[in-house]
Write an enzyme that holds these catalytic residues in place. Sequence first.
Site, PDB file in Angstrom:
ATOM      1  N   HIS A   1      -0.561   2.914  -5.401  1.00 48.84           N
ATOM      2  CA  HIS A   1      -1.680   3.492  -5.502  1.00 48.84           C
ATOM      3  C   HIS A   1      -2.969   2.666  -6.435  1.00 48.84           C
ATOM      4  O   HIS A   1      -2.493   2.152  -7.311  1.00 48.84           O
ATOM      5  CB  HIS A   1      -1.574   4.928  -6.231  1.00 48.84           C
ATOM      6  CG  HIS A   1      -2.307   6.051  -5.578  1.00 48.84           C
ATOM      7  ND1 HIS A   1      -3.677   6.276  -5.973  1.00 48.84           N
ATOM      8  CD2 HIS A   1      -2.253   7.137  -4.868  1.00 48.84           C
ATOM      9  CE1 HIS A   1      -4.164   7.204  -5.619  1.00 48.84           C
ATOM     10  NE2 HIS A   1      -3.557   7.552  -4.702  1.00 48.84           N
TER      11      HIS A   1
ATOM     12  N   SER B   1     -47.184   2.106 -30.756  1.00 55.85           N
ATOM     13  CA  SER B   1     -47.151   0.635 -30.678  1.00 55.85           C
ATOM     14  C   SER B   1     -47.802   0.266 -29.455  1.00 55.85           C
ATOM     15  O   SER B   1     -47.160  -0.191 -28.276  1.00 55.85           O
ATOM     16  CB  SER B   1     -45.655   0.043 -30.657  1.00 55.85           C
ATOM     17  OG  SER B   1     -44.782   0.792 -29.631  1.00 55.85           O
TER      18      SER B   1
ATOM     19  N   SER C   1       0.731  -1.215  -0.032  1.00 54.77           N
ATOM     20  CA  SER C   1      -0.057   0.069  -0.217  1.00 54.77           C
ATOM     21  C   SER C   1       0.795   1.245  -0.092  1.00 54.77           C
ATOM     22  O   SER C   1       1.843   1.119   0.384  1.00 54.77           O
ATOM     23  CB  SER C   1      -0.815  -0.039   1.278  1.00 54.77           C
ATOM     24  OG  SER C   1      -2.169   0.206   0.970  1.00 54.77           O
TER      25      SER C   1
HETATM   26  N1  LIG Z   1       9.351   4.732  11.351  1.00 56.94           N
HETATM   27  C1  LIG Z   1       9.504   4.278  10.331  1.00 56.94           C
HETATM   28  N2  LIG Z   1       9.225   4.904   9.029  1.00 56.94           N
HETATM   29  C2  LIG Z   1       9.319   4.469   7.768  1.00 56.94           C
HETATM   30  C3  LIG Z   1       9.891   3.284   7.799  1.00 56.94           C
HETATM   31  N3  LIG Z   1       9.863   2.889   6.464  1.00 56.94           N
HETATM   32  C4  LIG Z   1       9.169   4.022   5.715  1.00 56.94           C
HETATM   33  N4  LIG Z   1       8.765   4.717   6.599  1.00 56.94           N
HETATM   34  C5  LIG Z   1       8.032   6.176   6.341  1.00 56.94           C
HETATM   35  O1  LIG Z   1       7.008   5.954   6.011  1.00 56.94           O
HETATM   36  C6  LIG Z   1       6.742   6.856   4.917  1.00 56.94           C
HETATM   37  C7  LIG Z   1       6.317   6.510   3.579  1.00 56.94           C
HETATM   38  O2  LIG Z   1       7.585   5.696   2.800  1.00 56.94           O
HETATM   39  P1  LIG Z   1       7.617   5.588   1.391  1.00 56.94           P
HETATM   40  O3  LIG Z   1       9.004   4.809   1.266  1.00 56.94           O
HETATM   41  O4  LIG Z   1       7.483   6.806   0.881  1.00 56.94           O
HETATM   42  O5  LIG Z   1       6.448   4.524   0.944  1.00 56.94           O
HETATM   43  P2  LIG Z   1       5.963   4.200  -0.322  1.00 56.94           P
HETATM   44  O6  LIG Z   1       4.601   4.987  -0.493  1.00 56.94           O
HETATM   45  O7  LIG Z   1       5.492   2.675  -0.032  1.00 56.94           O
HETATM   46  O8  LIG Z   1       7.048   4.373  -1.360  1.00 56.94           O
HETATM   47  C8  LIG Z   1       7.712   7.705   4.959  1.00 56.94           C
HETATM   48  O9  LIG Z   1       7.666   9.030   5.555  1.00 56.94           O
HETATM   49  C9  LIG Z   1       8.973   6.975   5.383  1.00 56.94           C
HETATM   50  O10 LIG Z   1      10.075   7.807   5.942  1.00 56.94           O
HETATM   51  C10 LIG Z   1      10.171   2.422   8.801  1.00 56.94           C
HETATM   52  O11 LIG Z   1      10.716   1.021   8.606  1.00 56.94           O
HETATM   53  N5  LIG Z   1      10.078   2.820   9.958  1.00 56.94           N
END
Ligand SMILES: Nc1nc2c(ncn2[C@@H]2O[C@H](COP(=O)(O)OP(=O)(O)O)[C@@H](O)[C@H]2O)c(=O)[nH]1
Lengths: 318, 650
Positions: B131, B558, B49
Amino acid sequence: MSTITPPAIAAESTDATAAQSPAHLRRLENEAIHIMREVVASFEKPVMLYSIGKDSSVMLHLALKAFYPATPPFPFLHVDTTWKFREMITFRDAAMAKRGLDLIVHTNEEGLRQGINPLTSGSSVHTDVMKTQALKQALDHHRFDAAFGGARRDEEKSRAKERIFSFRSADHGWDPRAQRPELWRLFNTRVERGQSIRVFPLSNWTEVDIWQYIAAEGIEIVPLYLAARRPVIEREGTLLMVDDERLTLRPGEVVEQRQVRFRTLGCYPLTGAVESDATTLEAVVAETVGVRTSERHGRLIDADEAASMERKKREGYF
Amino acid sequence: MAPVDDGRGDDGREGAGRGHDGRSDDANKADAAEAMATRELLRFLTCGSVDDGKSTLIGRLLYDSKLIFEDQIAQLAADSAKYGTVGDDIDLALLVDGLAAEREQGITIDVAYRYFATAQRAFMVADAPGHEQYTSNMATAASTVDCAVILVDATKGLLPQTKRHSHICARFGIRHVVLAVNKIDLVGFDETTFATIVDAYAAFAEGLGFHDVTAIPLSARHGDNVTLPSARMPWWKGPTLLARLETLTVTDTADAVPLRFPVQWVNRPDAGFRGYAGTLASGAIACGDEVMVFPAARQTKIAQIITADGAPPRARAGEAVTLVLEDDVDVARGDVIASPSARPIVSDQFAAHVLWMGSTPLLPGRTYHMRIGMHWTSAMVTALKHKVDIETGQPLAARKLDVNEIGLCNLSTPTNIVFDAFADNPHTGSFILVDRGTNATIAAGMIDFELRRASNIFMEALAVDKAARASIKQQRPCIVWFTGLSGSGKSTIARLVEMKLFKRGQHTYMLDGDNLRHGLNRDLGFTQADRVENIRRVGEVAKLFVDAGQIAICSFISPFRAERQMVRDIVDAGEFVEVFVDTPLDECIKRDPKGLYAKALKGEIKNFTGIDSPYEAPARADMRIDTVDVSADAAADQVIAWLEANGHIA
Ligand SMILES: Nc1nc2c(ncn2[C@@H]2O[C@H](COP(=O)(O)OP(=O)(O)O)[C@@H](O)[C@H]2O)c(=O)[nH]1
C-alpha cells in the site's frame, strides 16, 4: 591495560562446541548479544524476565556471553504463579545460585488471597491475574524501564510483526500502530518517563534454532523437555502431568505412567505433554524438525481464536 | 485438512523436493539435522503492488516447505471460510496476515517476519506491504535484508509501485533482486508475456545499481516454479524461486570494507579490566593491529579480543566481541575504532538522502535527535536541496518533505561525528532521526558526502543563532507584513492570525501602530520623513524578533513601496511575507470605523493616505486579500494556509 585469561563463564560451553555452531546460529547469537548490550547501554534499570523455559535458558546463556567477563548487569525476574512444575523451581534456584545472579521472584499475593488458580478460575483468568497483572506489579514496583523477554516471532502470527524493541505505554499497553520502525541496527531507545520497553533478543529465532543452539552450546535445560516416564492424565484431549496433589482427578480419569516430554513449560495444569521417545537433545531436534503441530498447541491459553494473542498483548501480556 | 489446488501428485512432482521432506522417515530427519549444521541464513523481503500476491507467495513457501503445522492448517481452513478470497480453497495469504485490524481491512499494513528453512539454508522473510502510504515499512524491511523478491502481476505488468519499491530497494543498498512474475497461470503460462515484462524491467532497472536481477515466471496460488518446477512451463529452463534463493551468493561488502567498530558499551567489571564491547560493523580485526579511535583520532593497538568462548586471534564483520586496547586512551560509547590507513570521515556537516516517516513534514531549520552507529546527537536540517521522484529517481524542487518522501538534505551536528558515505559502507553511513517531542522515529538517512566548509562555520554552528532559536520553536521565523488602507481590515486580520498561530503553539509577536507609537516611536509624527523613520524602526524591531525565532506580525498602512522594500531588504530572503489587504477606497470610506475618513475629507486631517496622500499598492505581494467577499476569519485562515504551505509552520 591488563588482559584476562578466558574463558571463565559458561561452564557448559567449550571452544569446541562453539566452533561447531552453524553459521546461521552464529549470526543469530551475535544479533542477540548486540541487542542485549544495547539495552544495558541505553536504559537505567533493565531486568531479564526468566521463566525457566528453554528460551529463558538460551537468554541466560546469551546474557552471560554478552557481558563477559562481567556478570549480566541486571537482575532476573521470575513471575511465579505457584503452579509451575516443581522441577522448574529446583532448576531455577540452582541455575541462579551457581552463577551468583540476582533473582527476583514475584507472586501476585492479592491473586493468591482471592484463590485464583488454573483449575477452577479458568486458564484466562489465571493467566491474566497471576501472570499479566503480576508482571505489571513487579515492573512497576521495581521501576524497571526495560524488560528482556524471550518471545520469538515464529511463535504466533500476531508476533510476526512485533518489533525487537517494543514500546509500552505507562500502563503497559501495546499499540500495534504506534510501534517504531527498526532500521538497520539503529534502534530508537528513547522513552519518556513512565514508558518502558520490552526487548526480544530472540525475535528472529525459530523453535528449531533454539533446540539446535541448546545442543550446540550444551546449555542446561529443565529435564522436563526430554522424554521420560511421567505420571499423566488425559483431560480434554490433552496430557497433563500430575505434579502435585492440587490436581484432583475427575471421575473416570486415571493416572498413567507414559513416556512424555514438554515442548513449552508453564503452569503444569495448563501445559500439555506430548508422547515422545526423544530422551536426548539430538532426538528432540530431530523430532522438532519433523513436527506437525505448532509449539503453542500445547498451551491451553491459545485454544481460542487466532486474534487472542494480539488482544492479550494489547492488555500487557508478554 | 482442506485440499489446496496445486496439482500436487498428478504431475509427478511429489517427492521431487528436498531432503527434509520426509516427515515419517527418520533417516531424512537425521540428514536434515546434519545439513542444518552448516547452513547459512538468508534474509529477504517481498514487495510489490497490493494484490500482486505477496502474502500468497509467502504462504506458499511456508506451506510447501512443510512449515505450516496441523493446528495452523485447521485454523487456516476456519479463517479461509471467514475471510478468504479464493472460494473454497485454502487462502494461503491468511497464513501470513497477522493483525486482526488489517485482516478485517483485507490489506497488509506492516512488516511481518517469517521463518522457514530447507536443508540448504535458513530463511527470514520480511513481508513488506504494497500500500502506497506504507513506504516506510518497505524501507524498514529493506534496511535489514540481503535480497529482494519483487512481485509483478503478469496480467498487469510493471506498476508504479513496482518502480517505487525497486527504487527504495536500490537506495537502501539491496544488491540482489528476484523479479517474481506472478499469476502466470492467468496469462496461460505464456512465455512472450513473461519476456515482455522482463525486458521492461531490465530497461527500467538499468541505472539502479543492482548486482543481479533474476526473473522467474511463477504462480504463487498454484505453486508453479515456487518450490517445485512447473510442468506447465516447459519453455522455462531457469531455477524455481526457492532454488534461486538457496543458491544466491550474497556479496556482502561488510567483509571487504575497512575496519569499523562502533563502541557499544564499556565493560568495566572491576578496576583491573576495561574492555570495549561492540559488533564489528565492517572489516576484520586481529590482535596486535594498529587502530585509531575516532573522532579524537587517537592511535593505539588491539591488545586482546575477548568473547565468552575464548580469546580469538581475530574477529570479522558481524561478530559481537569485546576489545581490549593496548593504551589507556579515553574511549566512550559512540566512538568508532577504525583502521588508521582507511579512516572514516569526521565532520559536523554532511549531505544525505532522507526518507521521511514523520506525520509532520521535514522542514529546513528544524533540529532532531539523530542516531548514527552507537552515537546519539542532534542534527539540524540546514537545507533541503530537492526531493526525489520515487518512480523515476529524478529530483524535484521542494520546500518540505512529507511522509514517505525521499529528499536530499544538508545536515549539521553540534559536534563532529564519525561516518562513511552510505555507498562505501552502509553500516556506518546510515542514521535515523527521532522527533524531539514524541520520540518517534521519523526518518531513515543515508549519507552521501561530507560538506567541506570554512572552519569558522564550525564556530557558528556552536553558537546560539537564529536557526537554533527557530528550531526549538519548531517554526521558520518571518515577518508577516500587512499593508493596506486605513480601515481595510489589516489589524483585525492580523490579530486573528496571531491568535490562530498561538493556538497552534507557534511563537509570535504583533507589532502595530498602537504598541510602537506609544513608546519607541513616541517622538515621531506623520510627516513624510517621520513616516519613513517609523517604518524603518518597525522593520528593525521586526528583524530582531525574527532573529529571536519569532513570527513577527506587523500591521501598518505603509503606503510606499520603497519603505516596504527597505524592510524586505534587511531580512533574509523568504523572511518578509507581504500581505496586501486589498479593500477598495470606497469600501474603507463606507466602513470608516474611527471616523477618520470623514475628518480627512473635510480637511481636518492632513496627509491622509488615500485622500490627500497616495497609497502605492504592492506590485507582487506574497498574498492579496479580498475583504469584500471574504470574512476576516477566512482571510486569516488563508494566511495560515500560506505559512504552512511555505514551510514556516508545520
Ligand atoms: N490466479 C492466481 N491468483 C493469485 C496468484 N497469486 C495470488 N493470487 C490471488 O491474488 C489475490 C491477492 O493476493 P495476496 O497474496 O493477498 O496479495 P498481496 O496484497 O500482494 O499480499 C488473491 O486473491 C490471491 O488468491 C497466482 O499466482 N495466480
